[in-house]
Design an enzyme around this catalytic site. Sequence first.
Site, PDB file in Angstrom:
ATOM      1  N   ASN A  46     -52.872  10.490   4.522  1.00  0.00           N
ATOM      2  CA  ASN A  46     -51.998  10.453   3.308  1.00  0.00           C
ATOM      3  C   ASN A  46     -52.479   9.116   2.509  1.00  0.00           C
ATOM      4  O   ASN A  46     -52.804   8.152   3.108  1.00  0.00           O
ATOM      5  CB  ASN A  46     -50.493  10.181   3.818  1.00  0.00           C
ATOM      6  CG  ASN A  46     -50.148   9.201   4.510  1.00  0.00           C
ATOM      7  OD1 ASN A  46     -50.810   9.020   5.461  1.00  0.00           O
ATOM      8  ND2 ASN A  46     -48.900   8.838   4.476  1.00  0.00           N
ATOM      9  N   GLU A  48     -50.914   6.920  -0.462  1.00  0.00           N
ATOM     10  CA  GLU A  48     -49.971   6.881  -1.105  1.00  0.00           C
ATOM     11  C   GLU A  48     -50.223   5.717  -2.583  1.00  0.00           C
ATOM     12  O   GLU A  48     -51.301   5.303  -2.599  1.00  0.00           O
ATOM     13  CB  GLU A  48     -48.873   5.766  -0.409  1.00  0.00           C
ATOM     14  CG  GLU A  48     -48.271   6.576   0.855  1.00  0.00           C
ATOM     15  CD  GLU A  48     -47.144   6.032   1.449  1.00  0.00           C
ATOM     16  OE1 GLU A  48     -46.776   4.918   1.264  1.00  0.00           O
ATOM     17  OE2 GLU A  48     -46.573   6.966   2.229  1.00  0.00           O
ATOM     18  N   CYS A  57     -50.728  13.949   0.148  1.00  0.00           N
ATOM     19  CA  CYS A  57     -50.487  14.216   1.877  1.00  0.00           C
ATOM     20  C   CYS A  57     -51.961  14.165   2.410  1.00  0.00           C
ATOM     21  O   CYS A  57     -52.859  14.659   2.050  1.00  0.00           O
ATOM     22  CB  CYS A  57     -49.758  15.490   2.141  1.00  0.00           C
ATOM     23  SG  CYS A  57     -47.814  15.264   1.370  1.00  0.00           S
ATOM     24  N   GLU A  59     -52.747  16.494   4.868  1.00  0.00           N
ATOM     25  CA  GLU A  59     -53.218  17.862   4.808  1.00  0.00           C
ATOM     26  C   GLU A  59     -54.012  17.952   3.564  1.00  0.00           C
ATOM     27  O   GLU A  59     -55.080  18.746   3.467  1.00  0.00           O
ATOM     28  CB  GLU A  59     -52.115  18.835   4.820  1.00  0.00           C
ATOM     29  CG  GLU A  59     -51.280  18.401   6.247  1.00  0.00           C
ATOM     30  CD  GLU A  59     -49.859  17.663   5.995  1.00  0.00           C
ATOM     31  OE1 GLU A  59     -50.279  16.690   5.400  1.00  0.00           O
ATOM     32  OE2 GLU A  59     -48.950  18.074   6.571  1.00  0.00           O
ATOM     33  N   CYS A  98     -47.941  21.194   0.598  1.00  0.00           N
ATOM     34  CA  CYS A  98     -49.136  21.477   1.685  1.00  0.00           C
ATOM     35  C   CYS A  98     -49.063  22.799   2.206  1.00  0.00           C
ATOM     36  O   CYS A  98     -50.143  23.484   2.267  1.00  0.00           O
ATOM     37  CB  CYS A  98     -48.960  20.522   2.934  1.00  0.00           C
ATOM     38  SG  CYS A  98     -49.507  18.674   2.273  1.00  0.00           S
TER      39      CYS A  98
END
Length: 140
Positions: A46, A48, A57, A59, A98
Amino acid sequence: MLNDEMAGILVKAAMDARNRAYAPYSHYQVGAALLAADGRIYQGCNVENASYGATNCAERTAFFKAVSEGVCKFTAIAIAGGLKGKEICDYAYPCGICRQVMQEFCKPDFQIVVVKSETDYQVMTLAELLPHGFGGASIV
Ligand code: THU
């Protein structure tokens, strides 16, 4: 189907990717390892942002790395998430966005491995986590 050996490799790769999470706001670190149909593994974490909505994210980081390199067929993904500096205490299920990205590129039998530790993980399918998903076939 994902065999135990490959599941173990993906689990380790997800836990490794988690160490590179950029999560200064939530401190919730996620790592993912995406297995392409050709056997290559794409790791993601991830990432941010101070403008929270710009966060990506783990994924999707893995998916977008692969797709941006021309790889669009996938077999499985492992996901490991938990608070920084603490033992992972729960399976990290993928968020709705996701799951929708998985729907775009994967078949219903795509395997999703949610990880608590190297030996404690669960394997499920995209069809189980996103039943009746909306995809491109619906709009052509
Ligand atoms: N996060 C992921 O990386 N994957 C998910 O499926 C759920 C949430 C990240 C986003 C954010 O950086 C942190 O976890 C807390 O929501």
